[in-house]
Write an enzyme that holds these catalytic residues in place. Structure first.
Site, PDB file in Angstrom:
ATOM      1  CG  ASP A 151      -1.842   1.153   1.295  1.00 34.65           C
ATOM      2  OD1 ASP A 151      -2.481   1.440   0.273  1.00 34.65           O
ATOM      3  OD2 ASP A 151      -1.926   1.795   2.353  1.00 34.65           O
ATOM      4  CG  ASP A 163      -2.128   7.514   0.485  1.00 37.91           C
ATOM      5  OD1 ASP A 163      -1.380   8.492   0.382  1.00 37.91           O
ATOM      6  OD2 ASP A 163      -2.967   7.201  -0.381  1.00 37.91           O
ATOM      7  CG  ASP A 181      -1.983   2.561   6.458  1.00 40.64           C
ATOM      8  OD1 ASP A 181      -2.332   2.122   5.330  1.00 40.64           O
ATOM      9  OD2 ASP A 181      -2.318   3.695   6.864  1.00 40.64           O
TER      10      ASP A 181
END
Length: 339
Positions: free
Chosen positions: A20, A22, A218
């Site tokens: 991922d 961001d 996250d």
């Protein structure tokens, strides 16, 4: 699902790293400090790397340029966006040249065009679908046009459903929050193309040729749930949205296989919590920490890496349904670890 041990670095156990962006590689305009070195180290070890993002606002080329500027060399082919997944979904249902109303930014418009469809901004009778993706400059006019087209029966597709995103200012609304505007106004729920649904990670696996990827993220509700959907290994990093408290309270389908402070965890071996049961008492150990669970409560003792303590605590709470992850004993255990 519970946390597992890895006696070798994860980049040796998995044939590709699906990262991922961001909260994992960057936050806003700045790199997560550990990310450039971590990505370079994974590549040097022979792991293939793809950047798999629910952000549909920017083009793969722009994202690759940004990554390269941050010290993470990347090409557009290394980047897989939810805009591409959404556009492919629409193109599989309608003929080339069909009008698609794009409620989003340049990345989404270009993805729609690359799939042979015609991106538009007005809800004419020719619009067959509405595709919505994140834009930092989302206008009321586009939301109005999207609402009108969906109300008239156009297929409604969302690139992703992330409610929030980490930025340099803090956590702010993301595409999922704006999707609720059209969904609430029309009563129509969109088809979601991005994580945790399968298309994005499947595209990442195709581009890397992976059969056993490590999915790094996250967020529990997109990255880690997406890993669960695929039956793949998920590494949750604490550098973005998810907190230690979130990890502790994760439902079964959102529990990661591994925990790490940041993306450098993909280059490390991971200790596995060991649980032993004696009558109505269970003890879970990891590193220098021991979590004792009895009669619906937990107590932590020991010292060492706080992350090992969190690993032991998560394993203990996940294994015992009588323990409230938001209860007093869980809260006190987290506080003892500095959370």
């Amino acid at each position: 699902m519970s946390l597992q041990a890895a006696d070798r670095p994860l980049n040796e156990l998995h044939d590709a790293m699906l990262l991922d962006l961001d909260g994992v590689v960057y936050i806003g305009p700045a790199a997560v400090p550990a990310a450039p070195e971590a990505v370079g180290k994974a590549r040097a070890a022979g792991a293939r790397v793809a950047f798999v993002t629910n952000n549909a606002g920017r083009t793969p080329a722009r994202i690759a340029e940004h990554l390269t500027q941050l010290g993470v060399p990347a090409t557009p082919e290394d980047v897989v966006t939810s805009a591409e997944a959404a556009a492919r979904l629409v193109s599989s249902r309608f003929p080339a040249g069909s009008e698609v109303l794009v409620v989003g930014d340049t990345g989404l418009r270009q993805a729609v065009r690359r799939m042979g469809l015609r991106p538009v901004t007005v809800a004419s009778d020719e619009v067959v679908a509405v595709v919505q993706g994140y834009s930092r400059s989302m206008s009321r006019d586009l939301l109005d046009q999207g609402t009108l087209a969906v109300s008239r029966g156009a297929l409604y597709v969302a690139s992703n459903s992330d409610a929030t995103a980490p930025t340099e200012w803090g956590v702010t609304p993301a595409n999922g929050s704006f999707v609720r505007v059209i969904a609430h106004a029309t009563g129509v729920e969109p088809i979601v193309a991005g994580k945790p649904q399968r298309p994005l990670h499947e595209e990442g696996m195709l581009r890397t040729g992976a059969s056993n990827p490590l999915i790094v993220g996250d967020r529990l509700d997109t990255d880690i749930e997406g890993a669960t959907v695929h039956g793949a290994a998920g590494l949750l990093v604490l550098s973005g949205v998810a907190t230690a408290r979130d990890a502790l309270a994760a439902p079964l389908h959102q529990r990661p296989r591994y925990l790490a402070w940041n993306v450098s965890g993909m280059n490390e071996a991971h200790p596995g919590p060991v649980r032993r049961v004696d009558g109505d008492t269970a003890r879970t150990e990891c590193g220098g920490w021991t979590v004792t669970a009895s009669r619906g409560a937990v107590r932590i003792s020991g010292s060492g890496d706080r992350l090992d303590g969190l690993r032991a605590l998560c394993a203990a709470v996940w294994a015992d349904e009588t323990i409230d992850p938001a209860g007093t004993s869980s809260t006190e255990a987290l506080a003892a670890l500095g959370w």
